[in-house]
Enzyme design. Sequence first.
Site, PDB file in Angstrom:
ATOM      1  CD  GLU A 275      42.401   9.891  27.676  1.00  0.00           C
ATOM      2  OE1 GLU A 275      41.385  10.578  27.501  1.00  0.00           O
ATOM      3  OE2 GLU A 275      42.413   8.664  27.507  1.00  0.00           O
ATOM      4  CG  HIS A 296      52.709   7.100  57.494  1.00  0.00           C
ATOM      5  ND1 HIS A 296      53.370   7.102  58.693  1.00  0.00           N
ATOM      6  CD2 HIS A 296      51.727   8.032  57.604  1.00  0.00           C
ATOM      7  CE1 HIS A 296      52.798   7.972  59.512  1.00  0.00           C
ATOM      8  NE2 HIS A 296      51.790   8.553  58.875  1.00  0.00           N
ATOM      9  CE  LYS A 408      41.147   2.114  22.177  1.00  0.00           C
ATOM     10  NZ  LYS A 408      40.124   3.155  21.919  1.00  0.00           N
TER      11      LYS A 408
END
Lengths: 428, 428
Positions: A275, A296, A408
């Site tokens: 951010e 792995h 949003k």
Amino acid sequence: MRLEFYDAERRFTLCRLKQYMKQEADILTRAQAGEERYSGNLGWLHVDEWAGEEKLREIETCAGRVREDGEILVVIGIGGSNQAARAVVEALSCGGPMKILYAGNNVSSQYMKQLLKQLEGKSVYVNVIAKNFETLEPGIGFRILRQYLKERNGTGYERRVFATGTRGSRLHELCRIYGYTFLDFPENIGGRYSGLCNVGLFPAAVAGMDIRAMAAGAGDMERELRNTKGEENTAFQYAAIRSLLYQEGFRVEMLASFEPRLQYFYGWWTQLFAESEGKQGKGLYPTAVKYSEDLHSIGQFVQEGTPILFETFLDIEEQGDAVSVEADEVEDGFDYLNGSSLADISRAAFEATVKAHSERLPCIRIRIDELNEYSFGQLFYFFEFACYLSGKLLGVNPFDQPGVENYKGYMFEALGKYKYRSESNGEN
Amino acid sequence: MRLEFYDAERRFTLCRLKQYMKQEADILTRAQAGEERYSGNLGWLHVDEWAGEEKLREIETCAGRVREDGEILVVIGIGGSNQAARAVVEALSCGGPMKILYAGNNVSSQYMKQLLKQLEGKSVYVNVIAKNFETLEPGIGFRILRQYLKERNGTGYERRVFATGTRGSRLHELCRIYGYTFLDFPENIGGRYSGLCNVGLFPAAVAGMDIRAMAAGAGDMERELRNTKGEENTAFQYAAIRSLLYQEGFRVEMLASFEPRLQYFYGWWTQLFAESEGKQGKGLYPTAVKYSEDLHSIGQFVQEGTPILFETFLDIEEQGDAVSVEADEVEDGFDYLNGSSLADISRAAFEATVKAHSERLPCIRIRIDELNEYSFGQLFYFFEFACYLSGKLLGVNPFDQPGVENYKGYMFEALGKYKYRSESNGEN
């Protein structure tokens, strides 16, 4: 805390690093003083402002009320509102009497149903944390959980609700109306920098964490980073190295450790850098790996994949009491480990990994004595300050997050929010 | 399963995609037949080979013995040896009588001590999974846990041990010596492709998963992908799109969903692509995000950071019974949600995110009806087959992992392994 840098292929010389730090020294000096232009976001810079003696005592008093008869605290918050507390609590609390659960950090029915199931028959408290109380997830989480508390506990349920928000917000208003306990979410601290104030400290205190040690670790780190000049300053070293690596074409920073308990710290760190720096088409993509497990998995890519990564190792030197590998009656192929402790083996794996990886990619090693509240305080402050410097070196504002608003708008439209109101302030 | 592609900035045209798929059509045709040169690694290609009726019955019989009086199964394995089972079990088992715990996937003392604490007073079984039984972590985990079982249960503890390995390995030998139950780890399947054989199916069956549905999902996907030609083949579409995006300079593929239960599936997917493609200085870096939580973290970087990412959304269409947002007596700022279910809200958030993100970066959407054993079977097979194609398009061998060996050399040297033996075979 000590920092080392490995770069077998010498993408840049030590001389260039020093020169760069000298050239940008002003950025450090100004950050140490705290720039006027960011004054609305620098509440974390002086640890004492929001985690001084008086504040700590208030937090301990509130936490004491919860710990008296509480069995579960549900922390309702998303992003910066829960990451720091969760990082500490999930790493250090090992099955004490008080359990911390998390809500308001997704919109999954399944998750909410399972959460409610875990609350059955328990003495439950809630801490909702939302700076502006505009964000959907904690809004829903709080609605459902306060209805739940009211239904289960009837009148008097209000004492079970602690709300951390800003003064004048709708959340503050609800506290007045219902009589919930209100805690300040500092106006001058953004979510991702909020570990050392009510936001991070209250849930940690409820969980039984030593918040004075957290504050001491952060405070000591603050003094070190404020008083250390130029090229000796570890946060500035870290920021400068990242910046030069970015200039050299590296695009992904991978935080790595062999400590599984750091899992949620990774989430905090990732948000901090994503951010703060991911804007204007710039920034290192922050990602994190859990070794040895991920050796792995991602290990192959690190060693031989597209060369866009560099690695930052968190090295926790003291492992505490260790389990040992005892000999067995039949040779099972691992007798070379007989008598070794897991701490020794982990150390060998760590050193081998740094050695193998640093032959190919640049690696930073940050050494920490041991994992406890004090070191979490150090780590929070160190990375926050480094991130401030790093954002400045990159030429972005490390304290805003304009890009989280885009989705949003579409979402609120679909959900009909604009029929109700018209403002939409970001919350992170 | 359906696949869609969004690319507002048209990095490449649909026409170019079709042309590319036509030009590389041979890769699909050869993979559908199964290439001779990879025959040692294609045991997963025909689901019936290791998950046919007879095998399933064997697995169910063994699992039944554990479920009769077991309370905990500890799965000891690392990387491909535990990822698929863990993905399914952690997503779908919701607090049944049988608990699955994981060991041998790190070298942390702390982790091991907490694990042993959880076993106290319980009826414990162990499934150690290691293809060659050369890897340190499961070696240590198995040593400690079989000593634990022996101490707690005395003679007869052997019936509590199930070992999944290859014939002729040291693990096979230990089964002969002690009388542990031996299960085949297919020689012709690598760890990351091992979800649909004893490796993934036995722990899943013990956890109460419907392994026949898993096998059916994988089998149906196998038939679809084997019988669908050229540009209609969804796995080939996915592989071709990734490949063209890589050619266009994208370096990170981000797997995204709004389903918190997919957390461990992310680990499986990440390993599959990191190990299959991260070689010869090539490959997309695979990473994954948990929305909506990570919208408040990585979301900023996705929307405005360095443009090296593209996103692959897993869209689970059916959410099941949903919690609803009930009206409250006082307006709390979220009344626009009154009466909505979390499923509706989650759907709105999903669509808004795809819309906002696809305005900036290329996005792939993979639609799945619902999350259950059948769809996990589909997903495993889909991505394995797509990864095979994708590795071929990239010009690498999708079935080896030479790069995971580097650190092991240094580690074994430090731990004195070479004083004991001289071979060192990779295990993933």
